[in-house]
Design an enzyme around this catalytic site. Structure first.
Site, PDB file in Angstrom:
ATOM      1  N   HIS A 184      -5.590  -6.324 -10.004  1.00 49.50           N
ATOM      2  CA  HIS A 184      -4.825  -7.299  -9.230  1.00 49.50           C
ATOM      3  C   HIS A 184      -4.609  -8.577 -10.035  1.00 49.50           C
ATOM      4  O   HIS A 184      -3.554  -9.210  -9.950  1.00 49.50           O
ATOM      5  CB  HIS A 184      -5.543  -7.615  -7.918  1.00 49.50           C
ATOM      6  CG  HIS A 184      -5.725  -6.425  -7.042  1.00 49.50           C
ATOM      7  ND1 HIS A 184      -6.817  -5.596  -7.140  1.00 49.50           N
ATOM      8  CD2 HIS A 184      -4.954  -5.918  -6.049  1.00 49.50           C
ATOM      9  CE1 HIS A 184      -6.707  -4.623  -6.238  1.00 49.50           C
ATOM     10  NE2 HIS A 184      -5.591  -4.798  -5.568  1.00 49.50           N
TER      11      HIS A 184
ATOM     12  N   GLU B 246       0.817  -1.208   0.000  1.00 51.97           N
ATOM     13  CA  GLU B 246       0.000   0.000   0.000  1.00 51.97           C
ATOM     14  C   GLU B 246       0.854   1.262   0.000  1.00 51.97           C
ATOM     15  O   GLU B 246       0.538   2.235  -0.688  1.00 51.97           O
ATOM     16  CB  GLU B 246      -0.951  -0.006   1.201  1.00 51.97           C
ATOM     17  CG  GLU B 246      -2.016  -1.076   1.150  1.00 51.97           C
ATOM     18  CD  GLU B 246      -2.873  -1.022  -0.106  1.00 51.97           C
ATOM     19  OE1 GLU B 246      -3.070   0.077  -0.669  1.00 51.97           O
ATOM     20  OE2 GLU B 246      -3.338  -2.092  -0.541  1.00 51.97           O
TER      21      GLU B 246
END
Length: 372
Positions: free
Chosen positions: A274, A192
């Site tokens: 993803h 992140e």
């Protein structure tokens, strides 16, 4: 507005890794007063560090017992690191909103390793953020993910039953569907934080998510802690789907049942970046470690190639340097896999020469995932 990039889904949603969505900042947090624009130094001892910096002991859910840097102010310790740009970890109070609460402590011993202490997950995030800062500074000379010398503000205990992590204006980590399984694993936090770097290149697609996985993995190897043995598995401790399996596999992405091992038409435009990230993840693993079966730190891998070729790895440190240089000098918002191949080849040529073994390895690794 910019696209929110997330690592995982909230409870009750489909069991997939979340889609990037367009929208205003959600749950953005700002640093507590006094944490921004703090002098930066690599010192970690109490005597050499900036005023107020102290070495504390943390007991995390994911990282176990570790040393962390905190700040002593007005007789209390705060979960702020003045040696890394004011890096701060705050409690979001299991809400989705801008409300935050600073973590403070009287004895500089944080958490007990369980979710019964709200400090435990904060230790995970704080330690991972410090290691991410150190990795990028010591490897690439980068001070802070945005290169401006300012540390991030990380929020833990985000929402109720949130099995996810995201980085919109700041990184935020949920506690899992049952609020007992925090998304604060080392590679997840580093993933992140890396989005602050991919934002500078304008990436919001599969290349952005794979960059998060690549450097999340590199930070995990850099930290090299017993509680989270370095590997090429993404989020293996989180057990996002309750089956004890990792979120993603870099050696053979298709093992998650959704990602692809090699490129095919339409992959660059997949709704879920993803899953599109699988190709670049596979490329990086092949470039670093090579194809075929091998055991690394006790984990068995068996990486295939699209064309049946054999790829010999050049080592993860060189592979990461090539990816970083391509990201910071070649990639842009419109970059797709064909552009990533061209960009990493230019990076390899600049770093090692166009006739080098490293350059040839980049060529072979991309061909092995059908990016030509």
């Amino acid at each position: 507005m910019r696209k929110k990039l997330t690592l995982a889904v909230a409870a009750g949603a489909a069991a997939v890794l979340a889609v990037a969505i367009e929208g205003p900042a959600l749950g953005a947090v700002t640093a507590p007063k006094g944490t921004a624009n703090v002098a930066i130094t690599t010192a970690s001892s109490d005597t050499a560090a900036p005023a107020g910096a102290r070495t504390g002991t943390g007991n995390g859910v994911r990282v176990g017992k570790v040393k962390i840097t905190t700040q002593l102010r007005n007789g209390r310790y705060e979960l702020t690191d003045p040696t890394r740009g004011g890096l701060t970890t705050v409690d979001l109070g299991n809400r989705k909103g801008a409300s935050t609460k600073s973590f403070t402590d009287m004895d500089n011993v944080w958490g007990d390793g369980s979710m019964s202490s709200r400090q435990s997950a904060a230790v995970d995030a704080h330690f991972a953020a410090e290691k991410t800062w150190d990795y990028f500074k010591n490897t690439f000379g980068r001070k802070g993910m945005r290169g401006n010398g300012q540390g991030p503000v990380l929020g833990v205990h985000y929402g109720k039953g949130v099995a996810g992590a995201e980085n919109d204006e700041s990184p935020q980590f949920g506690d899992g569907k049952d609020d007992k399984n925090p998304l604060t694993e080392l590679d997840v936090v580093a993933h992140e934080l890396t989005h602050d770097l991919t934002f500078t290149a304008g990436l919001t697609n599969g290349l952005s998510e794979s960059t998060g996985d690549i450097f999340g993995t590199m930070v995990e190897f850099y930290a090299n802690i017993a509680a989270d043995t370095p590997d090429y598995l993404i989020g293996e401790k989180v057990s996002l789907h309750g089956d004890g399996k990792p979120m993603r596999y870099m050696d053979k992405p298709s093992r998650d049942g959704k990602s692809l091992d090699s490129w095919k038409p339409g992959l660059d435009d997949l709704d879920d970046p993803h899953h599109a990230a699988g190709v670049a993840n596979h490329f990086f693993y092949l470039l670093a470690e090579g194809s075929g079966k091998k055991v690394i730190n006790g984990v068995t891998y068996n990486s295939p190639t699209y064309d049946g070729s054999k790829v010999t790895g050049i080592g993860r440190e060189k592979a990461a340097k090539i990816w970083y240089k391509a990201l910071t000098t070649q990639f842009k918002s419109t970059s797709k896999y064909k552009d990533a191949r061209a960009g990493t080849l230019k990076a390899a040529a600049a770093l090692y020469g166009k006739h080098s073994a490293e350059y040839k390895a980049v060529e072979k690794a991309w061909t092995a995932v059908n990016v030509k």
